[in-house]
Design an enzyme around this catalytic site. Structure first.
Site, PDB file in Angstrom:
ATOM      1  N   ASP A   3      76.493  99.184  36.351  1.00 41.61           N
ATOM      2  CA  ASP A   3      76.052  98.964  37.736  1.00 41.61           C
ATOM      3  C   ASP A   3      75.198 100.151  38.179  1.00 41.61           C
ATOM      4  O   ASP A   3      75.496 101.304  37.874  1.00 41.61           O
ATOM      5  CB  ASP A   3      77.275  98.807  38.657  1.00 41.61           C
ATOM      6  CG  ASP A   3      76.913  98.222  40.006  1.00 41.61           C
ATOM      7  OD1 ASP A   3      77.295  97.071  40.274  1.00 41.61           O
ATOM      8  OD2 ASP A   3      76.239  98.929  40.807  1.00 41.61           O
ATOM      9  N   ASN A  48      82.906  88.722  43.455  1.00 42.09           N
ATOM     10  CA  ASN A  48      82.663  88.502  44.873  1.00 42.09           C
ATOM     11  C   ASN A  48      81.917  87.187  45.018  1.00 42.09           C
ATOM     12  O   ASN A  48      80.937  86.946  44.310  1.00 42.09           O
ATOM     13  CB  ASN A  48      81.815  89.641  45.454  1.00 42.09           C
ATOM     14  CG  ASN A  48      82.540  90.975  45.437  1.00 42.09           C
ATOM     15  OD1 ASN A  48      83.762  91.026  45.594  1.00 42.09           O
ATOM     16  ND2 ASN A  48      81.809  92.051  45.226  1.00 42.09           N
ATOM     17  N   HIS A  85      78.611  87.211  38.673  1.00 45.65           N
ATOM     18  CA  HIS A  85      78.869  88.439  37.913  1.00 45.65           C
ATOM     19  C   HIS A  85      80.278  88.914  38.181  1.00 45.65           C
ATOM     20  O   HIS A  85      80.834  88.679  39.247  1.00 45.65           O
ATOM     21  CB  HIS A  85      77.849  89.528  38.280  1.00 45.65           C
ATOM     22  CG  HIS A  85      77.724  89.771  39.753  1.00 45.65           C
ATOM     23  ND1 HIS A  85      76.981  88.944  40.577  1.00 45.65           N
ATOM     24  CD2 HIS A  85      78.258  90.712  40.559  1.00 45.65           C
ATOM     25  CE1 HIS A  85      77.051  89.388  41.824  1.00 45.65           C
ATOM     26  NE2 HIS A  85      77.832  90.456  41.838  1.00 45.65           N
ATOM     27  N   HIS A  87      82.621  92.371  38.111  1.00 50.32           N
ATOM     28  CA  HIS A  87      82.636  93.832  38.091  1.00 50.32           C
ATOM     29  C   HIS A  87      83.841  94.289  37.270  1.00 50.32           C
ATOM     30  O   HIS A  87      84.982  93.902  37.579  1.00 50.32           O
ATOM     31  CB  HIS A  87      82.820  94.388  39.512  1.00 50.32           C
ATOM     32  CG  HIS A  87      81.740  94.015  40.491  1.00 50.32           C
ATOM     33  ND1 HIS A  87      80.789  94.912  40.922  1.00 50.32           N
ATOM     34  CD2 HIS A  87      81.480  92.848  41.147  1.00 50.32           C
ATOM     35  CE1 HIS A  87      79.985  94.316  41.805  1.00 50.32           C
ATOM     36  NE2 HIS A  87      80.394  93.062  41.965  1.00 50.32           N
TER      37      HIS A  87
HETATM   38  P1  5GP Z   1      77.928  92.013  44.533  1.00 55.04           P
HETATM   39  O1  5GP Z   1      77.986  92.804  45.789  1.00 55.04           O
HETATM   40  O2  5GP Z   1      76.918  90.900  44.598  1.00 55.04           O
HETATM   41  O3  5GP Z   1      79.272  91.556  44.051  1.00 55.04           O
HETATM   42  O4  5GP Z   1      77.455  93.026  43.410  1.00 55.04           O
HETATM   43  C1  5GP Z   1      76.122  93.253  43.064  1.00 55.04           C
HETATM   44  C2  5GP Z   1      76.093  94.535  42.286  1.00 55.04           C
HETATM   45  O5  5GP Z   1      74.829  94.642  41.642  1.00 55.04           O
HETATM   46  C3  5GP Z   1      76.267  95.801  43.138  1.00 55.04           C
HETATM   47  O6  5GP Z   1      77.406  96.521  42.697  1.00 55.04           O
HETATM   48  C4  5GP Z   1      74.957  96.561  42.922  1.00 55.04           C
HETATM   49  O7  5GP Z   1      75.149  97.961  42.858  1.00 55.04           O
HETATM   50  C5  5GP Z   1      74.456  95.994  41.619  1.00 55.04           C
HETATM   51  N1  5GP Z   1      73.012  96.025  41.474  1.00 55.04           N
HETATM   52  C6  5GP Z   1      72.092  95.637  42.401  1.00 55.04           C
HETATM   53  N2  5GP Z   1      70.848  95.787  41.908  1.00 55.04           N
HETATM   54  C7  5GP Z   1      70.989  96.260  40.643  1.00 55.04           C
HETATM   55  C8  5GP Z   1      70.031  96.614  39.625  1.00 55.04           C
HETATM   56  O8  5GP Z   1      68.818  96.502  39.766  1.00 55.04           O
HETATM   57  N3  5GP Z   1      70.544  97.070  38.448  1.00 55.04           N
HETATM   58  C9  5GP Z   1      71.884  97.207  38.239  1.00 55.04           C
HETATM   59  N4  5GP Z   1      72.276  97.689  37.053  1.00 55.04           N
HETATM   60  N5  5GP Z   1      72.807  96.878  39.175  1.00 55.04           N
HETATM   61  C10 5GP Z   1      72.364  96.404  40.357  1.00 55.04           C
END
Ligand code: 5GP
Ligand code: ZN
Length: 119
Positions: A29, A86, A99, A101
């Site tokens: 991440d 999420n 996705h 985590h």
């Molecule tokens: P969500 O909040 O949708 O469950 O998680 C999305 C995750 O994607 C977040 O933890 C955020 O830090 C990660 N993320 C967003 N943009 C990028 C990116 O360009 N590259 C990587 N490696 N992670 C990303």
């Protein structure tokens, strides 16, 4: 499709990959919330848990197999970890490609409940 994680899968946006097979990719991440914070995603675009169906459920099972293997490879199987999905607005899903985590490497805080901004 204008999807950040589809672009990471195809390689047009760089990522720090820790695993890849024909169905799944895992990468660090960009904003780690723990010493180990890896995102595990299917190569097929599934928007969220709401779109999981009997047809694509096997990929969700395989993601759990990959999570188990990565926990061993990243040295957090014994100390413990959290696997989080999420979903949707209240789940604070920000990227609409499903996705999971994988978090570990330190004692994690309690699971958060209702956030003030969402009351
Ligand atoms: P969500 O909040 O949708 O469950 O998680 C999305 C995750 O994607 C977040 O933890 C955020 O830090 C990660 N993320 C967003 N943009 C990028 C990116 O360009 N590259 C990587 N490696 N992670 C990303
Ligand atoms: Zn996608």
């Amino acid at each position: 499709m204008d999807c950040l994680f589809c672009k990471i899968i195809e390689g047009s946006i760089p990522s720090n990959k820790v695993f890849e097979n024909e169905n799944i990719v895992a990468f660090h991440d960009i904003q780690p919330a723990a010493p180990i914070h890896v995102l595990i995603i299917p190569k097929v675009h599934i928007a969220s848990m709401n779109e999981v169906s009997p047809e694509n459920m096997p990929i969700i099972a395989e993601i759990h197999q990959v999570a188990q293997k990565l926990a061993v490879d990243l040295g957090i199987a014994e100390s413990g970890f959290r696997l989080i999905n999420n979903c949707g607005r209240d789940g604070e899903q920000t990227v609409h490609h499903i996705h999971f985590h994988l978090l570990g490497g330190a004692k994690l805080g309690a699971l958060t409940g209702i956030s003030n901004s969402h009351q």
